[in-house]
Design a protein around this motif. Sequence first.
Motif, PDB file in Angstrom:
ATOM      1  N   GLY A 311       0.828  -1.208   0.000  1.00  0.00           N
ATOM      2  CA  GLY A 311       0.000   0.000   0.000  1.00  0.00           C
ATOM      3  C   GLY A 311       0.854   1.247   0.000  1.00  0.00           C
ATOM      4  O   GLY A 311       2.085   1.189  -0.051  1.00  0.00           O
ATOM      5  N   SER A 312       0.206   2.398   0.065  1.00  0.00           N
ATOM      6  CA  SER A 312       0.899   3.685   0.032  1.00  0.00           C
ATOM      7  C   SER A 312       0.695   4.415   1.358  1.00  0.00           C
ATOM      8  O   SER A 312      -0.116   4.022   2.198  1.00  0.00           O
ATOM      9  CB  SER A 312       0.367   4.544  -1.126  1.00  0.00           C
ATOM     10  OG  SER A 312      -0.999   4.871  -0.925  1.00  0.00           O
ATOM     11  N   TRP A 313       1.444   5.489   1.538  1.00  0.00           N
ATOM     12  CA  TRP A 313       1.328   6.284   2.759  1.00  0.00           C
ATOM     13  C   TRP A 313       1.651   7.739   2.456  1.00  0.00           C
ATOM     14  O   TRP A 313       2.256   8.070   1.440  1.00  0.00           O
ATOM     15  CB  TRP A 313       2.276   5.761   3.848  1.00  0.00           C
ATOM     16  CG  TRP A 313       3.736   5.817   3.506  1.00  0.00           C
ATOM     17  CD1 TRP A 313       4.463   4.885   2.811  1.00  0.00           C
ATOM     18  CD2 TRP A 313       4.657   6.884   3.800  1.00  0.00           C
ATOM     19  NE1 TRP A 313       5.768   5.284   2.678  1.00  0.00           N
ATOM     20  CE2 TRP A 313       5.917   6.509   3.280  1.00  0.00           C
ATOM     21  CE3 TRP A 313       4.538   8.101   4.469  1.00  0.00           C
ATOM     22  CZ2 TRP A 313       7.044   7.325   3.392  1.00  0.00           C
ATOM     23  CZ3 TRP A 313       5.655   8.919   4.594  1.00  0.00           C
ATOM     24  CH2 TRP A 313       6.890   8.523   4.056  1.00  0.00           C
ATOM     25  N   SER A 314       1.264   8.611   3.360  1.00  0.00           N
ATOM     26  CA  SER A 314       1.623  10.024   3.263  1.00  0.00           C
ATOM     27  C   SER A 314       1.594  10.632   4.656  1.00  0.00           C
ATOM     28  O   SER A 314       0.896  10.137   5.556  1.00  0.00           O
ATOM     29  CB  SER A 314       0.652  10.783   2.341  1.00  0.00           C
ATOM     30  OG  SER A 314      -0.671  10.728   2.853  1.00  0.00           O
ATOM     31  N   ILE A 315       2.359  11.697   4.845  1.00  0.00           N
ATOM     32  CA  ILE A 315       2.359  12.455   6.090  1.00  0.00           C
ATOM     33  C   ILE A 315       1.948  13.885   5.779  1.00  0.00           C
ATOM     34  O   ILE A 315       2.496  14.515   4.869  1.00  0.00           O
ATOM     35  CB  ILE A 315       3.745  12.444   6.770  1.00  0.00           C
ATOM     36  CG1 ILE A 315       4.075  11.046   7.288  1.00  0.00           C
ATOM     37  CG2 ILE A 315       3.796  13.448   7.923  1.00  0.00           C
ATOM     38  CD1 ILE A 315       5.441  10.932   7.945  1.00  0.00           C
ATOM     39  N   ASP A 316       0.981  14.383   6.527  1.00  0.00           N
ATOM     40  CA  ASP A 316       0.540  15.770   6.404  1.00  0.00           C
ATOM     41  C   ASP A 316       0.826  16.492   7.709  1.00  0.00           C
ATOM     42  O   ASP A 316       0.488  15.991   8.790  1.00  0.00           O
ATOM     43  CB  ASP A 316      -0.952  15.841   6.081  1.00  0.00           C
ATOM     44  CG  ASP A 316      -1.280  15.249   4.724  1.00  0.00           C
ATOM     45  OD1 ASP A 316      -0.639  15.650   3.739  1.00  0.00           O
ATOM     46  OD2 ASP A 316      -2.160  14.368   4.651  1.00  0.00           O
ATOM     47  N   THR A 317       1.449  17.653   7.623  1.00  0.00           N
ATOM     48  CA  THR A 317       1.730  18.465   8.808  1.00  0.00           C
ATOM     49  C   THR A 317       1.106  19.850   8.654  1.00  0.00           C
ATOM     50  O   THR A 317       0.918  20.331   7.524  1.00  0.00           O
ATOM     51  CB  THR A 317       3.245  18.623   9.019  1.00  0.00           C
ATOM     52  OG1 THR A 317       3.819  19.249   7.866  1.00  0.00           O
ATOM     53  CG2 THR A 317       3.917  17.272   9.235  1.00  0.00           C
ATOM     54  N   ASP A 318       0.782  20.463   9.781  1.00  0.00           N
ATOM     55  CA  ASP A 318       0.288  21.833   9.703  1.00  0.00           C
ATOM     56  C   ASP A 318       1.456  22.779   9.456  1.00  0.00           C
ATOM     57  O   ASP A 318       2.631  22.389   9.488  1.00  0.00           O
ATOM     58  CB  ASP A 318      -0.493  22.212  10.968  1.00  0.00           C
ATOM     59  CG  ASP A 318       0.357  22.168  12.228  1.00  0.00           C
ATOM     60  OD1 ASP A 318       1.583  21.988  12.127  1.00  0.00           O
ATOM     61  OD2 ASP A 318      -0.211  22.295  13.326  1.00  0.00           O
ATOM     62  N   ARG A 319       1.129  24.029   9.193  1.00  0.00           N
ATOM     63  CA  ARG A 319       2.159  24.992   8.788  1.00  0.00           C
ATOM     64  C   ARG A 319       3.230  25.172   9.860  1.00  0.00           C
ATOM     65  O   ARG A 319       4.405  25.354   9.556  1.00  0.00           O
ATOM     66  CB  ARG A 319       1.495  26.326   8.457  1.00  0.00           C
ATOM     67  CG  ARG A 319       2.443  27.373   7.903  1.00  0.00           C
ATOM     68  CD  ARG A 319       1.705  28.562   7.344  1.00  0.00           C
ATOM     69  NE  ARG A 319       0.872  28.174   6.212  1.00  0.00           N
ATOM     70  CZ  ARG A 319       0.080  29.035   5.551  1.00  0.00           C
ATOM     71  NH1 ARG A 319       0.013  30.291   5.923  1.00  0.00           N
ATOM     72  NH2 ARG A 319      -0.649  28.609   4.533  1.00  0.00           N
ATOM     73  N   LYS A 320       2.854  25.133  11.117  1.00  0.00           N
ATOM     74  CA  LYS A 320       3.808  25.329  12.203  1.00  0.00           C
ATOM     75  C   LYS A 320       4.456  24.023  12.665  1.00  0.00           C
ATOM     76  O   LYS A 320       5.245  24.020  13.596  1.00  0.00           O
ATOM     77  CB  LYS A 320       3.117  26.011  13.385  1.00  0.00           C
ATOM     78  CG  LYS A 320       2.637  27.427  13.074  1.00  0.00           C
ATOM     79  CD  LYS A 320       2.023  28.076  14.299  1.00  0.00           C
ATOM     80  CE  LYS A 320       1.579  29.500  14.006  1.00  0.00           C
ATOM     81  NZ  LYS A 320       0.977  30.152  15.205  1.00  0.00           N
ATOM     82  N   ARG A 321       4.092  22.923  12.014  1.00  0.00           N
ATOM     83  CA  ARG A 321       4.643  21.600  12.334  1.00  0.00           C
ATOM     84  C   ARG A 321       4.380  21.209  13.787  1.00  0.00           C
ATOM     85  O   ARG A 321       5.217  20.607  14.458  1.00  0.00           O
ATOM     86  CB  ARG A 321       6.137  21.526  12.011  1.00  0.00           C
ATOM     87  CG  ARG A 321       6.452  21.764  10.540  1.00  0.00           C
ATOM     88  CD  ARG A 321       7.928  21.554  10.237  1.00  0.00           C
ATOM     89  NE  ARG A 321       8.299  20.150  10.387  1.00  0.00           N
ATOM     90  CZ  ARG A 321       8.100  19.210   9.460  1.00  0.00           C
ATOM     91  NH1 ARG A 321       7.515  19.521   8.313  1.00  0.00           N
ATOM     92  NH2 ARG A 321       8.478  17.978   9.683  1.00  0.00           N
ATOM     93  N   THR A 322       3.197  21.598  14.279  1.00  0.00           N
ATOM     94  CA  THR A 322       2.808  21.192  15.625  1.00  0.00           C
ATOM     95  C   THR A 322       1.954  19.927  15.611  1.00  0.00           C
ATOM     96  O   THR A 322       1.748  19.313  16.654  1.00  0.00           O
ATOM     97  CB  THR A 322       2.014  22.311  16.323  1.00  0.00           C
ATOM     98  OG1 THR A 322       0.840  22.623  15.540  1.00  0.00           O
ATOM     99  CG2 THR A 322       2.875  23.564  16.457  1.00  0.00           C
ATOM    100  N   HIS A 323       1.462  19.542  14.455  1.00  0.00           N
ATOM    101  CA  HIS A 323       0.637  18.338  14.324  1.00  0.00           C
ATOM    102  C   HIS A 323       0.991  17.629  13.029  1.00  0.00           C
ATOM    103  O   HIS A 323       1.144  18.265  11.984  1.00  0.00           O
ATOM    104  CB  HIS A 323      -0.858  18.689  14.335  1.00  0.00           C
ATOM    105  CG  HIS A 323      -1.732  17.481  14.248  1.00  0.00           C
ATOM    106  ND1 HIS A 323      -2.195  16.975  13.046  1.00  0.00           N
ATOM    107  CD2 HIS A 323      -2.200  16.646  15.222  1.00  0.00           C
ATOM    108  CE1 HIS A 323      -2.922  15.892  13.282  1.00  0.00           C
ATOM    109  NE2 HIS A 323      -2.944  15.676  14.588  1.00  0.00           N
ATOM    110  N   ALA A 324       1.140  16.321  13.109  1.00  0.00           N
ATOM    111  CA  ALA A 324       1.460  15.519  11.920  1.00  0.00           C
ATOM    112  C   ALA A 324       0.592  14.276  11.916  1.00  0.00           C
ATOM    113  O   ALA A 324       0.418  13.621  12.954  1.00  0.00           O
ATOM    114  CB  ALA A 324       2.935  15.135  11.914  1.00  0.00           C
ATOM    115  N   ALA A 325       0.056  13.951  10.761  1.00  0.00           N
ATOM    116  CA  ALA A 325      -0.806  12.770  10.613  1.00  0.00           C
ATOM    117  C   ALA A 325      -0.274  11.876   9.516  1.00  0.00           C
ATOM    118  O   ALA A 325      -0.023  12.342   8.395  1.00  0.00           O
ATOM    119  CB  ALA A 325      -2.242  13.192  10.301  1.00  0.00           C
ATOM    120  N   LEU A 326      -0.086  10.612   9.849  1.00  0.00           N
ATOM    121  CA  LEU A 326       0.300   9.596   8.871  1.00  0.00           C
ATOM    122  C   LEU A 326      -0.951   8.871   8.414  1.00  0.00           C
ATOM    123  O   LEU A 326      -1.723   8.370   9.239  1.00  0.00           O
ATOM    124  CB  LEU A 326       1.270   8.595   9.509  1.00  0.00           C
ATOM    125  CG  LEU A 326       1.549   7.310   8.724  1.00  0.00           C
ATOM    126  CD1 LEU A 326       2.310   7.612   7.437  1.00  0.00           C
ATOM    127  CD2 LEU A 326       2.313   6.306   9.584  1.00  0.00           C
TER     128      LEU A 326
END
Length: 368
Positions: A311-326
């Motif tokens: 499968g595939s994956w991605s990481i999204d972070t907010d602009r200030k890099r205070t939250h990251a979701a895989l």
Amino acid sequence: MGEVLSRRALNRATLDRQLLLRRARMDAAQAVEHLVGLQTQVPHNHYTALWSRLEGFDAEDFSARFERREFVRLGLLRGTIHTVTARDALALRPLFDVLLTRVLKSSFGKPLASVDLAKAAERARVLVEEEPRTFSEIGKELLADWPESRPQALGMVARHLLAMVQVPPRGLWQQGGLSRHTTLQHWLGAELPEQAAPDDLVMRYLAAFGPASVRDAQAWSGLTRLSEVVERHRHELVTFRDENGVELFDLPDAPRPGEDVPAPARFLPEYDNVFIGHKDRTRIYSDEAARAVWPTNVEYPVFLSDGFVQGSWSIDTDRKRTHAALTIRPFAGLPPAQRAELEREGAALLGFHAPGADHDIDWGIHGE
């Protein structure tokens, strides 16, 4: 005829050679040279690739060494961008002169028909050694001398006929920048050696990707007539067959751990070495991945579960890099134990890419 190696046996052997059965205790330069470079069209791919392979990998340290020119990114195997050590860049680049010239003429022959390629390359060399430039900037400068051509094609003269490295900040940890280039010789203060025979390259390929066929080696490198190399060294090699009867070659003492060895979950970047090291990719693709990935040539990050691309994956972070979701997107359903292992490895991946942030792991559907 040679022993028949099953698909799973080839999978485990390849993962072992690619440092993906367990994280290796070795320096990043040792790893990059063992792997004969890392494919890195995407500038930051070497960080995830090495984190997944090396115990205690330090991205900041690697970035500093990259900036100090211990590592460079340039076109090599198949003409694609690879991260290699400075030593390998000098040793390997001459092997691909013929390939890169052929690619240039086949892709841009018409707009370059009236261009003196040697003069254009020399003019480009002077420009980029004055200051690093993008290929677009190079092409626009050369257009003054060859107005009947096109800037894109003229920029590609430099790309293919010169040993061009992408200079920092492109490729540095959590930094970016335009794709600017200068010559390898100028960047490292060293001359390129004369072109050597590809024998050493083929033997190194087997150490990092074997057991493999001649067609595998040619697909990986972009070079032709490698059967002649293999035949020169046949007496030094051992031979096997895959389940389709294809002859495979390997180094006698290289690890072949067997199909029953457990393979850990791993998250890998798009275009990772392990996906493009063979003509026959069934040793690394699950059946679901072969249907989903093959047409796009692994143009997105994927994960391994039970040794195969699942499968595939991605990481999204907010602009200030205070939250990251895989987000993990399997191609098909996975057993609970494999999902749990992927979540554990995914938590570590988030810690690597977004230390100090709040982390979430979500399960998505491939293609959403």
